[in-house]
Design a protein around this motif. Structure first.
Motif, PDB file in Angstrom:
ATOM      1  N   CYS A   9       0.059  46.516 -11.661  1.00 15.20           N
ATOM      2  CA  CYS A   9       1.384  47.057 -11.985  1.00 15.20           C
ATOM      3  C   CYS A   9       2.150  47.465 -10.733  1.00 15.20           C
ATOM      4  O   CYS A   9       3.388  47.387 -10.696  1.00 15.20           O
ATOM      5  CB  CYS A   9       1.244  48.252 -12.926  1.00 15.20           C
ATOM      6  SG  CYS A   9       0.599  47.843 -14.564  1.00 15.20           S
ATOM      7  N   SER A  10       1.428  47.898  -9.702  1.00 17.59           N
ATOM      8  CA  SER A  10       2.110  48.329  -8.477  1.00 17.59           C
ATOM      9  C   SER A  10       2.788  47.175  -7.756  1.00 17.59           C
ATOM     10  O   SER A  10       3.636  47.400  -6.886  1.00 17.59           O
ATOM     11  CB  SER A  10       1.108  49.008  -7.540  1.00 17.59           C
ATOM     12  OG  SER A  10       0.132  48.080  -7.093  1.00 17.59           O
ATOM     13  N   LEU A  11       2.443  45.936  -8.099  1.00 20.35           N
ATOM     14  CA  LEU A  11       3.104  44.787  -7.482  1.00 20.35           C
ATOM     15  C   LEU A  11       4.576  44.710  -7.861  1.00 20.35           C
ATOM     16  O   LEU A  11       5.376  44.091  -7.151  1.00 20.35           O
ATOM     17  CB  LEU A  11       2.392  43.493  -7.887  1.00 20.35           C
ATOM     18  CG  LEU A  11       0.952  43.317  -7.378  1.00 20.35           C
ATOM     19  CD1 LEU A  11       0.309  42.096  -8.016  1.00 20.35           C
ATOM     20  CD2 LEU A  11       0.933  43.177  -5.868  1.00 20.35           C
ATOM     21  N   TYR A  12       4.958  45.314  -8.981  1.00 18.95           N
ATOM     22  CA  TYR A  12       6.340  45.261  -9.450  1.00 18.95           C
ATOM     23  C   TYR A  12       7.146  46.484  -9.042  1.00 18.95           C
ATOM     24  O   TYR A  12       8.308  46.604  -9.413  1.00 18.95           O
ATOM     25  CB  TYR A  12       6.359  45.134 -10.982  1.00 18.95           C
ATOM     26  CG  TYR A  12       5.801  43.822 -11.480  1.00 18.95           C
ATOM     27  CD1 TYR A  12       6.598  42.691 -11.570  1.00 18.95           C
ATOM     28  CD2 TYR A  12       4.465  43.718 -11.847  1.00 18.95           C
ATOM     29  CE1 TYR A  12       6.092  41.488 -12.028  1.00 18.95           C
ATOM     30  CE2 TYR A  12       3.943  42.518 -12.309  1.00 18.95           C
ATOM     31  CZ  TYR A  12       4.758  41.412 -12.393  1.00 18.95           C
ATOM     32  OH  TYR A  12       4.249  40.221 -12.839  1.00 18.95           O
ATOM     33  N   PHE A  13       6.556  47.417  -8.307  1.00 23.14           N
ATOM     34  CA  PHE A  13       7.287  48.605  -7.885  1.00 23.14           C
ATOM     35  C   PHE A  13       8.287  48.242  -6.791  1.00 23.14           C
ATOM     36  O   PHE A  13       8.176  47.204  -6.128  1.00 23.14           O
ATOM     37  CB  PHE A  13       6.324  49.676  -7.365  1.00 23.14           C
ATOM     38  CG  PHE A  13       5.456  50.280  -8.435  1.00 23.14           C
ATOM     39  CD1 PHE A  13       5.696  50.033  -9.774  1.00 23.14           C
ATOM     40  CD2 PHE A  13       4.387  51.099  -8.100  1.00 23.14           C
ATOM     41  CE1 PHE A  13       4.898  50.578 -10.766  1.00 23.14           C
ATOM     42  CE2 PHE A  13       3.583  51.653  -9.075  1.00 23.14           C
ATOM     43  CZ  PHE A  13       3.840  51.386 -10.410  1.00 23.14           C
ATOM     44  N   ASP A  14       9.264  49.128  -6.602  1.00 24.62           N
ATOM     45  CA  ASP A  14      10.211  48.939  -5.506  1.00 24.62           C
ATOM     46  C   ASP A  14       9.489  49.047  -4.167  1.00 24.62           C
ATOM     47  O   ASP A  14       8.416  49.647  -4.057  1.00 24.62           O
ATOM     48  CB  ASP A  14      11.327  49.984  -5.586  1.00 24.62           C
ATOM     49  CG  ASP A  14      12.206  49.763  -6.813  1.00 24.62           C
ATOM     50  OD1 ASP A  14      12.268  48.608  -7.289  1.00 24.62           O
ATOM     51  OD2 ASP A  14      12.802  50.746  -7.294  1.00 24.62           O
ATOM     52  N   GLN A  15      10.126  48.505  -3.150  1.00 23.08           N
ATOM     53  CA  GLN A  15       9.474  48.445  -1.849  1.00 23.08           C
ATOM     54  C   GLN A  15       9.298  49.819  -1.217  1.00 23.08           C
ATOM     55  O   GLN A  15       8.393  50.015  -0.402  1.00 23.08           O
ATOM     56  CB  GLN A  15      10.282  47.543  -0.913  1.00 23.08           C
ATOM     57  CG  GLN A  15      10.347  46.093  -1.373  1.00 23.08           C
ATOM     58  CD  GLN A  15      11.160  45.233  -0.442  1.00 23.08           C
ATOM     59  OE1 GLN A  15      11.675  45.733   0.562  1.00 23.08           O
ATOM     60  NE2 GLN A  15      11.300  43.955  -0.759  1.00 23.08           N
ATOM     61  N   HIS A  16      10.162  50.773  -1.566  1.00 19.69           N
ATOM     62  CA  HIS A  16      10.054  52.094  -0.958  1.00 19.69           C
ATOM     63  C   HIS A  16       8.950  52.934  -1.592  1.00 19.69           C
ATOM     64  O   HIS A  16       8.624  54.010  -1.087  1.00 19.69           O
ATOM     65  CB  HIS A  16      11.389  52.843  -1.074  1.00 19.69           C
ATOM     66  CG  HIS A  16      11.759  53.178  -2.493  1.00 19.69           C
ATOM     67  ND1 HIS A  16      12.406  52.273  -3.319  1.00 19.69           N
ATOM     68  CD2 HIS A  16      11.561  54.304  -3.232  1.00 19.69           C
ATOM     69  CE1 HIS A  16      12.603  52.834  -4.503  1.00 19.69           C
ATOM     70  NE2 HIS A  16      12.095  54.061  -4.476  1.00 19.69           N
ATOM     71  N   VAL A  17       8.377  52.481  -2.699  1.00 17.01           N
ATOM     72  CA  VAL A  17       7.292  53.206  -3.359  1.00 17.01           C
ATOM     73  C   VAL A  17       5.979  52.862  -2.657  1.00 17.01           C
ATOM     74  O   VAL A  17       5.613  51.691  -2.537  1.00 17.01           O
ATOM     75  CB  VAL A  17       7.212  52.853  -4.852  1.00 17.01           C
ATOM     76  CG1 VAL A  17       6.050  53.593  -5.513  1.00 17.01           C
ATOM     77  CG2 VAL A  17       8.524  53.176  -5.544  1.00 17.01           C
ATOM     78  N   GLU A  18       5.278  53.877  -2.201  1.00 12.29           N
ATOM     79  CA  GLU A  18       4.023  53.642  -1.485  1.00 12.29           C
ATOM     80  C   GLU A  18       2.896  53.358  -2.469  1.00 12.29           C
ATOM     81  O   GLU A  18       2.632  54.134  -3.393  1.00 12.29           O
ATOM     82  CB  GLU A  18       3.658  54.863  -0.638  1.00 12.29           C
ATOM     83  CG  GLU A  18       2.367  54.685   0.153  1.00 12.29           C
ATOM     84  CD  GLU A  18       2.019  55.896   0.984  1.00 12.29           C
ATOM     85  OE1 GLU A  18       0.882  55.952   1.497  1.00 12.29           O
ATOM     86  OE2 GLU A  18       2.883  56.793   1.106  1.00 12.29           O
ATOM     87  N   THR A  19       2.242  52.236  -2.287  1.00 11.93           N
ATOM     88  CA  THR A  19       1.088  51.849  -3.092  1.00 11.93           C
ATOM     89  C   THR A  19      -0.049  51.458  -2.155  1.00 11.93           C
ATOM     90  O   THR A  19       0.096  51.472  -0.928  1.00 11.93           O
ATOM     91  CB  THR A  19       1.429  50.671  -4.017  1.00 11.93           C
ATOM     92  OG1 THR A  19       1.756  49.521  -3.217  1.00 11.93           O
ATOM     93  CG2 THR A  19       2.614  51.008  -4.915  1.00 11.93           C
TER      94      THR A  19
END
Length: 269
Positions: free
Chosen positions: A232-242
């Motif tokens: 799911c973290s692959l679809y987060f915005d780029q500024h979200v740290e994963t």
């Protein structure tokens, strides 16, 4: 991998004369009296009739062991090359939890250095040859003629060790070293055969156990949660740290490019 670790444990524990782990004990000395002509190592009796073992040339004194311990305490490795081996030294020359990869590093890189000025030249040279044997086996480039030469060298090395250590030192582990060169010649690089990555992954899974009554189910549940959250973290915005764009552990302040992902995951979900 396990052969190298067990061989290192036998050598290190015997040279350091670690109680309960050394191969140089009363039973080994009694076998030495039966099968070997080495009277300087036979079990003797003192004036009170008490048995004692003479000090062997391959065993370090208290001062020498403290010197080795201080050297290991002050040892610093490159990041990612090995764990903090200095944590294995506890108290006055006591060693705990030397991991298999640490034994791998110690056997191939540190063993000739640690005992260079502490052991006699024949013993030290035999240990160097054994260290070079395991280093050549783990080389990234293997040649058939080199492996055939190692098959001959390991026999000579073990014969030299038999002249140094008592018969009780040698068990099936030392014998299995003879077959490593042939196995590498037939099977290729040992990096594809050893268990380091699998043991690390098993350690990662064991840390997920929360319910000891249902160990397998606890691991499966935690692993599925981890895989689902990572996907799911692959679809987060780029500024979200994963975990995919997290700053490296040894970050020097440089820029981390968040576009190192597939283009399908750069669109908002």
């Amino acid at each position: 991998m396990h052969i190298e670790k067990n061989v290192f444990d036998n050598i290190f524990n015997t040279i350091m004369d670690i109680k309960g782990k050394t191969k140089d004990n009363f039973k080994a000395r009694k076998d030495l009296k039966l099968y070997c002509n080495r009277p300087e190592l036979h079990v003797n009796e003192d004036e009170r009739g008490k048995l004692f073992m003479p000090k062997a040339s391959y065993s370090l004194t208290i001062e020498q062991k403290r010197e080795v311990c201080n050297c290991i305490r002050n040892l610093r490795m490159l990041d990612g090359y090995a764990s903090n081996i200095s944590h294995c030294v506890k108290g006055d020359c006591e060693f705990y939890e030397i991991k298999s990869h640490d034994c791998h590093i110690f056997m191939q890189r540190l063993l000739p250095i640690a005992f260079k000025d502490l052991l006699s030249k024949p013993i030290w040279e035999a240990l160097i040859e054994l260290s070079h044997f395991f280093r050549d086996i783990c080389s990234t480039v293997l040649r058939v003629k080199d492996m055939e030469q190692l098959e001959q060298n390991i026999v000579v090395i073990l014969c030299k060790l038999e002249k140094i250590f008592p018969p009780g030192f040698f068990d099936s582990i030392e014998h299995l070293s003879i077959h490593l060169a042939y196995k590498a010649k037939v099977g290729g690089r040992v990096q594809y055969c050893w268990m380091h990555p699998f043991e690390r992954f098993l350690h990662h899974l064991k840390k997920k156990v929360k319910n000891r009554a249902h160990v397998e189910a606890s691991i499966v549940e935690a692993y599925l949660v981890e895989e689902t959250s990572t996907f799911c973290s692959l679809y987060f915005d780029q500024h979200v740290e994963t975990r995919l764009n997290r700053v490296l552990r040894n970050d020097d302040g440089g820029f981390v490019n968040p576009k190192g992902r597939l283009s399908i995951f750069t669109h908002s979900g």
